[in-house]
Write a protein that holds these residues in place. Structure first.
Motif, mmCIF file in Angstrom:
data_model
loop_
_atom_site.group_PDB
_atom_site.id
_atom_site.type_symbol
_atom_site.label_atom_id
_atom_site.label_comp_id
_atom_site.label_asym_id
_atom_site.label_seq_id
_atom_site.Cartn_x
_atom_site.Cartn_y
_atom_site.Cartn_z
ATOM 1 N N UNK A 115 -6.332 11.631 8.971
ATOM 2 C CA UNK A 115 -7.356 11.248 8.429
ATOM 3 C C UNK A 115 -6.848 9.969 7.712
ATOM 4 N N UNK A 116 -5.746 10.404 6.872
ATOM 5 C CA UNK A 116 -5.691 9.375 5.397
ATOM 6 C C UNK A 116 -4.708 8.804 5.923
ATOM 7 N N UNK A 117 -3.684 8.998 6.866
ATOM 8 C CA UNK A 117 -2.583 8.338 7.356
ATOM 9 C C UNK A 117 -1.490 8.238 5.674
ATOM 10 N N UNK A 118 -1.423 9.530 5.253
ATOM 11 C CA UNK A 118 -0.900 10.074 3.818
ATOM 12 C C UNK A 118 -0.787 11.422 4.107
ATOM 13 N N UNK A 119 0.519 11.862 3.993
ATOM 14 C CA UNK A 119 1.181 13.279 3.368
ATOM 15 C C UNK A 119 0.840 14.444 2.763
ATOM 16 N N UNK A 120 0.337 15.217 2.932
ATOM 17 C CA UNK A 120 -0.405 15.919 1.841
ATOM 18 C C UNK A 120 0.861 17.304 1.578
ATOM 19 N N UNK A 121 1.254 17.269 2.204
ATOM 20 C CA UNK A 121 2.348 18.182 1.807
ATOM 21 C C UNK A 121 3.657 18.237 2.314
ATOM 22 N N UNK A 122 4.684 18.922 2.052
ATOM 23 C CA UNK A 122 6.065 19.244 2.709
ATOM 24 C C UNK A 122 6.277 20.355 3.894
ATOM 25 N N UNK A 123 7.796 20.184 4.910
ATOM 26 C CA UNK A 123 7.674 21.458 5.664
ATOM 27 C C UNK A 123 7.794 22.674 4.957
ATOM 28 N N UNK A 124 8.377 22.533 3.963
ATOM 29 C CA UNK A 124 9.358 23.478 2.780
ATOM 30 C C UNK A 124 7.769 24.822 2.653
ATOM 31 N N UNK A 125 6.884 23.403 2.439
ATOM 32 C CA UNK A 125 5.151 24.709 2.152
ATOM 33 C C UNK A 125 5.236 25.556 3.632
ATOM 34 N N UNK A 126 5.326 24.828 4.569
ATOM 35 C CA UNK A 126 4.937 25.314 6.156
ATOM 36 C C UNK A 126 6.257 26.511 6.316
ATOM 37 N N UNK A 127 7.037 26.573 5.469
ATOM 38 C CA UNK A 127 8.205 27.672 5.702
ATOM 39 C C UNK A 127 7.738 28.760 4.782
ATOM 40 N N UNK A 128 7.910 28.246 3.885
ATOM 41 C CA UNK A 128 7.367 29.612 2.959
ATOM 42 C C UNK A 128 6.433 30.051 3.347
ATOM 43 N N UNK A 129 4.889 29.599 3.600
ATOM 44 C CA UNK A 129 3.454 30.707 4.137
ATOM 45 C C UNK A 129 4.167 31.228 5.534
#
Length: 294
Positions: free
Chosen positions: A209-223
């Motif tokens: 939607x925005x063309x920007x990255x809102x968070x990193x892959x580390x956040x996925x792995x932490x959750x």
């Protein structure tokens, strides 16, 4: 010893607090050295990074054991008496014994935080393997959070072991149905998958939607790690708490001009804090909400 602690919970909490202060001192080493160790490894493996001046990183052996801790300003080697958690900071007046420069207050703060949170975990779970597992999780979340604040990066060698630990601990789930920290294997597996894919989906939708990255892959792995430990049913609570606290903190920091709008705010610490709360009181919070809404 276990019988003594079982008879005197306060003694157990105090013992855990003192030990955790020492661990907090070690976590300061982990928080400072792991990013440097990782970057050194990357530079050795990736020729793209070779353009960066090598003088920025220490030479020779550099890991969690060696070299001995030193003052970053003058190189004064920290003695054992100068490395007593919290107490040494107070006795030294918050200054280096070698050059007199100020010692960052974050060091005793992390030590105290580790001690206090460990004491709370012991108070919550009592004597047993649940407390041991929860303490290990607490220490890992502290290190991951502060490193993410400093470098906006969550390292795989710190978060992936948490995923596997959660999956392995689920094998100790009691078949009696008794309430315990150790969830059943199915819930752990689904929790890890749902934790990763939920933020992964949000990330790609936001980028689309925005063309920007809102968070990193580390956040996925932490959750994913939190899902493996606590199950998929705790994920909505974790996401809600972390999102609300993160949004409020971000707005306050920007309003107080403590943070620039253009600089991203790491989401890992909010996930870690929400996951820690859910680990200790998640079921009670959910039950309270359901009763309140009912």
């Amino acid at each position: 010893m276990q019988a003594l602690f079982a008879e005197s919970p306060l003694l157990f909490i105090l013992a855990a607090f003192v030990i955790a202060l020492l661990v907090g001192s070690f976590l300061n080493v982990v928080i400072y050295r792991v990013p440097i160790m990782m970057e050194r490894g990357w530079r050795e493996q990736c020729t793209v990074l070779s353009a960066s001046p090598a003088s920025e990183l220490p030479e020779g052996r550099f890991d969690l054991v060696a070299p001995r801790s030193r003052c970053p300003s003058c190189g004064h080697q920290i003695t054992a008496m100068e490395n007593i958690p919290v107490l040494s900071f107070v006795l030294l007046g918050g200054k280096c014994a070698g050059c007199g420069n100020r010692i960052p207050a974050r060091y005793p703060v992390i030590e105290l935080l580790t001690g206090i949170l460990t004491g709370v975990v012991v108070w919550r779970f009592g004597v047993g393997w649940e407390a041991t597992a929860a303490i290990g999780m607490t220490w890992a979340l502290i290190a991951i959070s502060v490193i993410d604040i400093d470098h906006q990066y969550i390292y795989d060698n710190m978060v992936l072991p948490l995923v596997w630990a959660g999956l392995v601990l689920s094998l100790w789930h009691p078949m009696t149905g008794a309430e315990t920290l150790f969830i059943e294997p199915k819930a752990a597996i689904v929790g890890a998958l749902a934790g990763y894919l939920s933020l992964w989906s949000v990330y790609h939708l936001f980028r689309l939607i925005t063309g920007k990255e809102g968070m990193g892959y580390g956040d996925f792995k932490l959750l994913a790690a939190l899902g493996a430990w606590l199950g998929w049913t705790m994920l909505p609570l974790i996401i809600l708490i972390s999102a609300v606290v993160g949004a409020v903190t971000g707005v306050l920091m920007i309003a107080l001009k403590q943070h620039k709008r253009s600089v991203p705010i790491p989401f890992g610490p909010y996930l870690a804090a929400a996951g820690w709360i859910a680990m200790l009181w998640g079921k009670q919070i959910v039950n309270w909400y359901l009763d309140y809404m009912g």
